[in-house]
Design an enzyme around this catalytic site. Structure first.
Site, PDB file in Angstrom:
ATOM      1  CE1 TYR A  93      -2.965   3.126   0.913  1.00  0.00           C
ATOM      2  CE2 TYR A  93      -2.637   2.669   3.160  1.00  0.00           C
ATOM      3  CZ  TYR A  93      -3.143   3.376   2.030  1.00  0.00           C
ATOM      4  OH  TYR A  93      -3.770   4.703   2.592  1.00  0.00           O
ATOM      5  CG  ASP A 119       6.431  -6.594  -2.471  1.00  0.00           C
ATOM      6  OD1 ASP A 119       6.285  -5.422  -1.893  1.00  0.00           O
ATOM      7  OD2 ASP A 119       6.079  -7.614  -1.899  1.00  0.00           O
ATOM      8  CB  THR A 174       0.881  -8.379   2.691  1.00  0.00           C
ATOM      9  OG1 THR A 174       2.283  -7.363   2.702  1.00  0.00           O
ATOM     10  CG2 THR A 174       0.817  -9.387   3.656  1.00  0.00           C
ATOM     11  CB  THR A 184       4.803   2.162  13.355  1.00  0.00           C
ATOM     12  OG1 THR A 184       3.461   2.164  13.953  1.00  0.00           O
ATOM     13  CG2 THR A 184       5.442   1.301  14.181  1.00  0.00           C
ATOM     14  CE1 TYR A 191       4.330  -2.955  12.258  1.00  0.00           C
ATOM     15  CE2 TYR A 191       2.924  -1.852  13.869  1.00  0.00           C
ATOM     16  CZ  TYR A 191       3.653  -1.956  12.283  1.00  0.00           C
ATOM     17  OH  TYR A 191       3.677  -0.751  11.572  1.00  0.00           O
ATOM     18  CG  PHE A 198       0.628   8.968  14.326  1.00  0.00           C
ATOM     19  CD1 PHE A 198       2.019   9.285  14.165  1.00  0.00           C
ATOM     20  CD2 PHE A 198       0.028   9.078  15.493  1.00  0.00           C
ATOM     21  CE1 PHE A 198       2.725   9.690  15.352  1.00  0.00           C
ATOM     22  CE2 PHE A 198       0.826   9.414  16.658  1.00  0.00           C
ATOM     23  CZ  PHE A 198       2.446   9.554  16.500  1.00  0.00           C
ATOM     24  CG  HIS A 201      -5.291  -0.256   8.690  1.00  0.00           C
ATOM     25  ND1 HIS A 201      -4.330  -0.478   7.655  1.00  0.00           N
ATOM     26  CD2 HIS A 201      -4.652  -0.674   9.941  1.00  0.00           C
ATOM     27  CE1 HIS A 201      -3.283  -0.566   8.517  1.00  0.00           C
ATOM     28  NE2 HIS A 201      -3.513  -0.696   9.801  1.00  0.00           N
ATOM     29  CG  LEU A 202     -12.428   2.863  11.220  1.00  0.00           C
ATOM     30  CD1 LEU A 202     -13.424   1.937  12.137  1.00  0.00           C
ATOM     31  CD2 LEU A 202     -12.266   3.972  12.276  1.00  0.00           C
ATOM     32  N   GLY A 258      -5.353  -3.688  23.890  1.00  0.00           N
ATOM     33  CA  GLY A 258      -4.028  -2.710  23.494  1.00  0.00           C
ATOM     34  C   GLY A 258      -4.344  -1.621  22.748  1.00  0.00           C
TER      35      GLY A 258
HETATM   36  N1  LIG Z   1      -0.351   1.427   6.761  1.00  0.00           N
HETATM   37  C1  LIG Z   1      -0.327   1.745   8.193  1.00  0.00           C
HETATM   38  O1  LIG Z   1      -1.128   2.539   8.665  1.00  0.00           O
HETATM   39  C2  LIG Z   1       1.115   2.119   8.882  1.00  0.00           C
HETATM   40  C3  LIG Z   1       1.295   2.634   9.943  1.00  0.00           C
HETATM   41  C4  LIG Z   1       2.569   2.642  10.496  1.00  0.00           C
HETATM   42  C5  LIG Z   1       3.523   2.057   9.803  1.00  0.00           C
HETATM   43  N2  LIG Z   1       3.412   1.376   8.566  1.00  0.00           N
HETATM   44  C6  LIG Z   1       4.611   0.601   8.012  1.00  0.00           C
HETATM   45  O2  LIG Z   1       4.600   1.169   6.707  1.00  0.00           O
HETATM   46  C7  LIG Z   1       5.039   0.139   5.897  1.00  0.00           C
HETATM   47  C8  LIG Z   1       4.174  -0.416   4.617  1.00  0.00           C
HETATM   48  O3  LIG Z   1       2.930  -0.596   5.178  1.00  0.00           O
HETATM   49  P1  LIG Z   1       1.744  -1.010   4.175  1.00  0.00           P
HETATM   50  O4  LIG Z   1       0.383  -0.749   5.071  1.00  0.00           O
HETATM   51  O5  LIG Z   1       1.914  -0.576   2.930  1.00  0.00           O
HETATM   52  O6  LIG Z   1       1.780  -2.708   4.220  1.00  0.00           O
HETATM   53  P2  LIG Z   1       1.678  -3.828   3.027  1.00  0.00           P
HETATM   54  O7  LIG Z   1       1.497  -4.858   3.735  1.00  0.00           O
HETATM   55  O8  LIG Z   1       0.598  -3.182   2.144  1.00  0.00           O
HETATM   56  O9  LIG Z   1       3.079  -3.465   2.351  1.00  0.00           O
HETATM   57  C9  LIG Z   1       4.556  -4.329   2.853  1.00  0.00           C
HETATM   58  C10 LIG Z   1       4.958  -4.891   1.505  1.00  0.00           C
HETATM   59  O10 LIG Z   1       6.111  -5.542   1.968  1.00  0.00           O
HETATM   60  C11 LIG Z   1       6.151  -6.674   1.376  1.00  0.00           C
HETATM   61  N3  LIG Z   1       7.165  -7.581   2.116  1.00  0.00           N
HETATM   62  C12 LIG Z   1       7.050  -8.111   3.511  1.00  0.00           C
HETATM   63  N4  LIG Z   1       7.869  -8.543   3.852  1.00  0.00           N
HETATM   64  C13 LIG Z   1       8.714  -8.616   2.902  1.00  0.00           C
HETATM   65  C14 LIG Z   1      10.128  -9.256   2.655  1.00  0.00           C
HETATM   66  N5  LIG Z   1      10.688  -9.958   3.827  1.00  0.00           N
HETATM   67  N6  LIG Z   1      10.744  -9.246   1.642  1.00  0.00           N
HETATM   68  C15 LIG Z   1       9.873  -8.497   0.653  1.00  0.00           C
HETATM   69  N7  LIG Z   1       8.842  -7.941   0.747  1.00  0.00           N
HETATM   70  C16 LIG Z   1       8.422  -8.200   1.807  1.00  0.00           C
HETATM   71  C17 LIG Z   1       4.863  -7.322   0.993  1.00  0.00           C
HETATM   72  O11 LIG Z   1       4.626  -8.102   0.219  1.00  0.00           O
HETATM   73  C18 LIG Z   1       4.166  -5.826   1.071  1.00  0.00           C
HETATM   74  O12 LIG Z   1       4.041  -5.660  -0.532  1.00  0.00           O
HETATM   75  C19 LIG Z   1       5.232  -1.228   6.704  1.00  0.00           C
HETATM   76  O13 LIG Z   1       6.505  -1.261   7.411  1.00  0.00           O
HETATM   77  C20 LIG Z   1       4.412  -0.881   8.128  1.00  0.00           C
HETATM   78  O14 LIG Z   1       5.025  -1.418   9.310  1.00  0.00           O
HETATM   79  C21 LIG Z   1       2.100   1.239   8.025  1.00  0.00           C
HETATM   80  O1  LIG Z   2     -13.440  -2.725  12.946  1.00  0.00           O
HETATM   81  C1  LIG Z   2     -12.793  -1.829  13.442  1.00  0.00           C
HETATM   82  C2  LIG Z   2     -11.507  -1.562  13.162  1.00  0.00           C
HETATM   83  C3  LIG Z   2     -10.733  -0.454  13.842  1.00  0.00           C
HETATM   84  N1  LIG Z   2     -11.628   0.126  14.952  1.00  0.00           N
HETATM   85  C4  LIG Z   2     -10.800   1.144  15.789  1.00  0.00           C
HETATM   86  O2  LIG Z   2     -10.645   2.161  14.867  1.00  0.00           O
HETATM   87  C5  LIG Z   2      -9.277   2.828  15.452  1.00  0.00           C
HETATM   88  C6  LIG Z   2      -8.319   2.853  14.259  1.00  0.00           C
HETATM   89  O3  LIG Z   2      -7.801   1.406  14.004  1.00  0.00           O
HETATM   90  P1  LIG Z   2      -6.975   0.745  12.942  1.00  0.00           P
HETATM   91  O4  LIG Z   2      -6.797  -0.779  13.231  1.00  0.00           O
HETATM   92  O5  LIG Z   2      -7.523   1.460  11.630  1.00  0.00           O
HETATM   93  O6  LIG Z   2      -5.613   1.453  13.295  1.00  0.00           O
HETATM   94  P2  LIG Z   2      -4.653   1.460  14.548  1.00  0.00           P
HETATM   95  O7  LIG Z   2      -4.829   2.961  15.353  1.00  0.00           O
HETATM   96  O8  LIG Z   2      -4.933   0.270  15.584  1.00  0.00           O
HETATM   97  O9  LIG Z   2      -3.411   1.219  13.967  1.00  0.00           O
HETATM   98  C7  LIG Z   2      -2.250   2.002  13.796  1.00  0.00           C
HETATM   99  O10 LIG Z   2      -1.622   2.521  14.951  1.00  0.00           O
HETATM  100  C8  LIG Z   2      -0.796   1.149  15.578  1.00  0.00           C
HETATM  101  C9  LIG Z   2      -0.284   1.897  16.790  1.00  0.00           C
HETATM  102  O11 LIG Z   2      -1.090   1.800  17.712  1.00  0.00           O
HETATM  103  C10 LIG Z   2       0.128   0.743  14.691  1.00  0.00           C
HETATM  104  O12 LIG Z   2       1.056   1.870  14.178  1.00  0.00           O
HETATM  105  C11 LIG Z   2      -0.596   0.155  13.302  1.00  0.00           C
HETATM  106  O13 LIG Z   2       0.289  -0.117  12.293  1.00  0.00           O
HETATM  107  C12 LIG Z   2      -1.430   1.400  12.913  1.00  0.00           C
HETATM  108  O14 LIG Z   2      -2.391   1.199  11.695  1.00  0.00           O
HETATM  109  C13 LIG Z   2      -8.979   2.076  16.415  1.00  0.00           C
HETATM  110  O15 LIG Z   2      -9.475   2.902  17.460  1.00  0.00           O
HETATM  111  C14 LIG Z   2      -9.816   0.645  16.431  1.00  0.00           C
HETATM  112  O16 LIG Z   2     -10.321   0.175  17.725  1.00  0.00           O
HETATM  113  C15 LIG Z   2     -12.735  -0.255  15.060  1.00  0.00           C
HETATM  114  O17 LIG Z   2     -13.418   0.298  16.179  1.00  0.00           O
HETATM  115  N2  LIG Z   2     -13.276  -1.014  14.407  1.00  0.00           N
END
Ligand SMILES: NC(=O)c1ccc[n+]([C@@H]2O[C@H](COP(=O)([O-])OP(=O)(O)OC[C@H]3O[C@@H](n4cnc5c(N)ncnc54)[C@H](O)[C@@H]3O)[C@@H](O)[C@H]2O)c1
Ligand SMILES: O=c1ccn([C@@H]2O[C@H](COP(=O)(O)OP(=O)(O)O[C@H]3O[C@H](CO)[C@H](O)[C@H](O)[C@H]3O)[C@@H](O)[C@H]2O)c(=O)[nH]1
Length: 319
Positions: free
Chosen positions: A11, A31, A35, A114, A138, A166, A184-185, A278
């Protein structure tokens, strides 16, 4: 610059890869598609399919100016059940990548950290000086990688940046969130809008927040991509800089659901359920440091705009 983007089929990585191409950089994606999706890799990037831990050395041997490291396991609940998957998949993989960078003289890195490194915050908005006390494996693995990067930067002269995202949301130019396991919400609420889920479960409505539901800081993925370009350009050898990235505004779960109802014009049934283990009540970023040092200002701050872009992406049934 010639850049390696690990996780560029995911993503955030795919949107950032597209932005890097736009900025005139040459991009190779590594990649393993665990995922991610091959068709998310923007046209103009070369895709190498494989595990970062196994293939980074061989790929970096070609010669690169920098690495943007998105590849990771990132499901909080899974990390509680199976922490080994996270210590191996995140920490060992990242150390291998750092070693491969050293070996092949690649000096710049931007790492996806994160908000989960902070755990339950003592106060909000959260600055980079806040205590780091992750409440799940994580977050702990991401913090461990941040520490590894700091010591590699100091000792080996890396020009490094960790960006602590965030809640990333929204979509850009046909690239968005489509995880097989979705936690994710916003994508969950939009699945309910499309009739793919019966209803949304609100994880508790007795939190110490204005409407009783959790408050989060939603940051548009395109704004996030902009921060990566700036971080890359402004990094300095021997320095590891850390930035929180958010809007600085919190929205409650109910506000997000209401925004999704407004944008989609659909009913979206929702029911209050148990709290999620959590979950902190409120997470809001202070991104002042990113604003001052990187000159980064999020441009898409309204929750309706973020939801509208996510909706446009999933509406065509790409999810
Ligand atoms: N999406 C969020 O809200 C969020 C929030 C905080 C941090 N992050 C961080 O941002 C990054 C990207 O998140 P995302 O939501 O795009 O996740 P995602 O799962 O969509 O993307 C991760 C990508 O990495 C690839 N991958 C995983 N392990 C691998 C490996 N060992 N070798 C090669 N490829 C590998 C997967 O196939 C995928 O394409 C992650 O590091 C995640 O921890 C995301
Ligand atoms: O079906 C759902 C899904 C989520 N939520 C709520 O929506 C809010 C957002 O939830 P997300 O799962 O979308 O995101 P988080 O805040 O839990 O997670 C984010 O913050 C985390 C740190 O707490 C990590 O960094 C994680 O990668 C990042 O996506 C939370 O209060 C969660 O409880 C619901 O009520 N219903």
């Amino acid at each position: 610059m010639k850049l390696l983007v690990t996780g560029g089929a995911g993503y955030v990585g795919s949107v950032c890869a597209a932005r890097l191409l736009e900025a005139g950089h040459q991009v190779v994606v590594l990649d393993d598609l665990s995922t991610g999706h091959a068709d998310a890799v923007p046209e103009g990037c070369r895709l190498v399919t494989g595990d970062v831990a196994e293939r980074a050395g061989e790929v970096l041997a070609e010669g690169f100016d920098g690495v943007l490291h998105f590849a990771a396991k990132s499901l909080v609940a899974e990390s509680m059940r199976d922490p080994a998957r996270y210590w191996h998949g995140n920490v060992l993989t990242s150390v291998r990548l750092l070693d491969a960078m050293r070996e092949h003289g690649v000096t710049r890195i931007v790492f996806s950290s994160t908000a989960a490194v902070y755990g339950q915050p003592e106060s909000v908005p959260i600055t980079e000086e806040a205590p780091t006390r992750p409440t799940n494996p994580y977050g702990a693995t991401k913090l461990a990688i941040d520490h590894a990067i700091t010591s590699y930067a100091t000792a080996y002269g890396l020009a490094a940046t960790s960006l602590r995202y965030f809640n990333v949301a929204g979509a850009h130019d046909g690239l968005g969130e489509r995880h097989t396991v979705e936690t994710h919400l916003i994508p969950i609420v939009l699945e309910a809008a499309r009739g793919l889920r019966e209803q949304v479960h609100i994880a508790g409505d007795d939190w110490p927040t204005p409407d009783g539901t959790c408050v989060r800081d939603y940051i548009h993925v395109r704004d996030l991509a902009e921060a990566h370009v700036l971080a890359l350009e402004k990094s300095l050898p021997g320095n590891h800089r850390i930035y929180n990235l958010g809007n600085g505004t919190g929205f409650s779960v109910r506000q997000v659901i209401d925004a999704c109802r407004d944008v989609t014009g659909r009913r979206i049934p929702a029911e209050v359920a148990e709290r999620r283990l959590g979950d902190p009540a409120t997470l809001v970023a202070s991104s002042e440091r990113a604003q001052q040092e990187l000159g980064w200002y999020p441009q898409r701050r309204e929750i309706e705009e973020i939801v509208r872009d996510a909706w446009e992406f999933v509406r065509d049934d790409r999810g």
